[in-house]
Design an enzyme around this catalytic site. Structure first.
Site, PDB file in Angstrom:
ATOM      1  N   LYS A  63       0.834  -1.208   0.000  1.00 56.31           N
ATOM      2  CA  LYS A  63       0.000   0.000   0.000  1.00 56.31           C
ATOM      3  C   LYS A  63       0.870   1.260   0.000  1.00 56.31           C
ATOM      4  O   LYS A  63       0.449   2.296  -0.487  1.00 56.31           O
ATOM      5  CB  LYS A  63      -0.934  -0.007   1.199  1.00 56.31           C
ATOM      6  CG  LYS A  63      -0.213   0.063   2.532  1.00 56.31           C
ATOM      7  CD  LYS A  63      -1.167  -0.127   3.684  1.00 56.31           C
ATOM      8  CE  LYS A  63      -0.408   0.044   4.996  1.00 56.31           C
ATOM      9  NZ  LYS A  63      -1.028  -0.675   6.113  1.00 56.31           N
ATOM     10  N   ARG A  96      -6.431  -0.065  17.170  1.00 60.87           N
ATOM     11  CA  ARG A  96      -6.973   0.304  15.878  1.00 60.87           C
ATOM     12  C   ARG A  96      -8.069  -0.731  15.618  1.00 60.87           C
ATOM     13  O   ARG A  96      -8.984  -0.822  16.431  1.00 60.87           O
ATOM     14  CB  ARG A  96      -5.892   0.362  14.784  1.00 60.87           C
ATOM     15  CG  ARG A  96      -6.314   1.274  13.623  1.00 60.87           C
ATOM     16  CD  ARG A  96      -5.295   1.368  12.497  1.00 60.87           C
ATOM     17  NE  ARG A  96      -5.158   0.122  11.761  1.00 60.87           N
ATOM     18  CZ  ARG A  96      -4.318  -0.066  10.742  1.00 60.87           C
ATOM     19  NH1 ARG A  96      -3.546   0.924  10.345  1.00 60.87           N
ATOM     20  NH2 ARG A  96      -4.251  -1.213  10.120  1.00 60.87           N
TER      21      ARG A  96
HETATM   22  C1  LIG Z   1      -0.186  -1.441   6.650  1.00 62.06           C
HETATM   23  C2  LIG Z   1      -0.550  -2.704   7.271  1.00 62.06           C
HETATM   24  C3  LIG Z   1       0.408  -3.733   7.387  1.00 62.06           C
HETATM   25  C4  LIG Z   1       1.851  -3.554   6.951  1.00 62.06           C
HETATM   26  O1  LIG Z   1       2.533  -2.782   7.910  1.00 62.06           O
HETATM   27  P1  LIG Z   1       4.100  -2.483   7.761  1.00 62.06           P
HETATM   28  O2  LIG Z   1       4.441  -1.760   9.002  1.00 62.06           O
HETATM   29  O3  LIG Z   1       4.266  -1.656   6.546  1.00 62.06           O
HETATM   30  O4  LIG Z   1       4.784  -3.793   7.669  1.00 62.06           O
HETATM   31  C5  LIG Z   1      -0.003  -4.929   7.924  1.00 62.06           C
HETATM   32  N1  LIG Z   1      -1.269  -5.111   8.345  1.00 62.06           N
HETATM   33  C6  LIG Z   1      -2.208  -4.145   8.264  1.00 62.06           C
HETATM   34  C7  LIG Z   1      -3.571  -4.424   8.755  1.00 62.06           C
HETATM   35  C8  LIG Z   1      -1.871  -2.912   7.736  1.00 62.06           C
HETATM   36  O5  LIG Z   1      -2.805  -1.968   7.673  1.00 62.06           O
END
Ligand SMILES: *Cc1c(COP(=O)(O)O)cnc(C)c1O
Length: 349
Positions: A34, A129
């Site tokens: 993302k 979250r």
């Molecule tokens: C963005 C996200 C990740 C990846 O996190 P990083 O810190 O970039 O490894 C994993 N799980 C969820 C639910 C996320 O929103």
């Protein structure tokens, strides 16, 4: 135009090293891209490394990858909205969920397409979250098991994202025990127990027992080579797969402190500066609109002293010519904005 140079080989190297590292204890990596808005080129490169699940937070980005011919299992990281349930089951294979009302909608739409959408239920472990509280988990699982259009693909947790809570042994054990409890009580097998993200790196290295955790969703560590609890570099990974390159549009020796009556600046701050005499003030053509200017680090001996919507001002230790280019390392929050800005050219090297 500012440009973002993307070294695909460095990203591939990071993906391979992490995939092999986590595989040593039986953990499969889902690559979260993302941060680069689901770039099809980067998705494709990562797939050649033997990682088969690609995750992004927006359905539009899955759509984009599919239209560019990326063939992968696609996971949606952000909880689906009711209003996007139809598109989620159309494009994503797996989604992370915490609301039964949403999961019911996913099931209805999935049935219409003759599909079974895979659902990972997120468990709240304290970061606050997304996630269902552990005491409510049985009731949601019971309801999911009755739905015909979704398959319960597993459970997951997400830490160090909002509250900065460390994925510790205690937290991971709690998730593992919930998995055991569910499998026993409902006589089911949960294919995926997804323990977290790049912040799980330290836990992974130090833990004596990963328990039932068999998946991690890794974004920043692949793209930028860092774990995310303290942003330490991970050994053997590249932290410079991305380079921001911008052109100097003004370079002059000027005072270090603004003069006149001081009010708010472009972004509503009333800035204060310390007087270090006259300095080399260098302006480059990028600003808050296209990048988080606090998240870029010049590769020359210079310090960022401020930015407005479309200018960034540096104090350079040495004189720099107008028309020359300055290179920057970038942090994740800079990458997010640069990736989606149409005013920043993406160049793959
Ligand atoms: C963005 C996200 C990740 C990846 O996190 P990083 O810190 O970039 O490894 C994993 N799980 C969820 C639910 C996320 O929103």
């Amino acid at each position: 135009m500012p440009r973002l140079e993307i070294n695909i080989n460095k990203i591939k190297h990071n993906a391979v090293v992490l995939k092999e590292l986590f595989a040593q204890k039986g953990i499969i990596v889902t690559a979260v891209i993302k941060g680069v808005a689901g770039s099809p080129k980067i998705a494709h490169a990562i797939l050649t490394c033997g990682i088969s699940t690609i995750a992004v937070s927006l359905i539009q980005n899955i759509k984009k990858m599919k239209e560019s011919g990326v063939k992968a299992e696609f996971l949606l990281t952000r909880l689906p909205a009711h209003s996007e349930a139809a598109e989620v089951v159309q494009y994503a294979d797996i989604s992370l969920n915490s609301e039964i009302s949403t999961i019911k909608r996913l099931s209805e739409h999935s049935l219409k397409l003759g599909k079974k959408h895979k659902v990972i239920v997120m468990v709240e472990l304290g970061d606050l979250r997304e996630g269902i509280l552990p005491r409510d988990i049985d009731s949601i699982i019971e309801q999911i098991l009755l739905l015909k259009g979704v398959a319960l693909h597993g459970i997951g947790a997400n830490l160090a994202c909002f509250g900065g809570v460390k994925p510790s042994d205690d937290k991971m054990n709690e998730l593992s025990q919930i998995a055991d409890h569910l499998e026993e009580k409902y006589k089911i097998k949960l294919p995926v127990i997804s323990g977290g993200n790049s912040a799980n790196y330290a836990w992974f290295l130090s833990t004596k027992d990963i328990g039932n955790i068999n998946n991690l969703r890794i974004g920043e560590a692949i793209l930028l080579g860092r774990e995310t609890l303290q942003r330490n570099k991970i050994p053997k990974l590249y932290t410079d797969a991305f380079t921001l390159i911008c052109e100097v549009i003004e370079s002059k020796i000027k005072p270090s402190v603004p003069y006149g009556e001081i009010y708010q600046n472009a972004i509503g701050d009333t800035p204060e500066f310390s007087d270090v005499g006259s300095i080399n003030r260098v302006i480059i053509g990028i600003g808050e609109q296209d990048v988080d200017t606090k998240a870029v680090i010049p590769r020359i001996d210079a310090e960022i002293i401020g930015a407005s919507s479309d200018h960034l001002i540096l104090h350079s230790k040495n004189p720099i010519e107008v028309g020359s280019e300055i290179e920057f390392d970038i942090n994740y929050s800079a990458l997010l904005r640069l990736s989606i800005s149409p005013y920043v050219k993406k160049v793959f090297v």
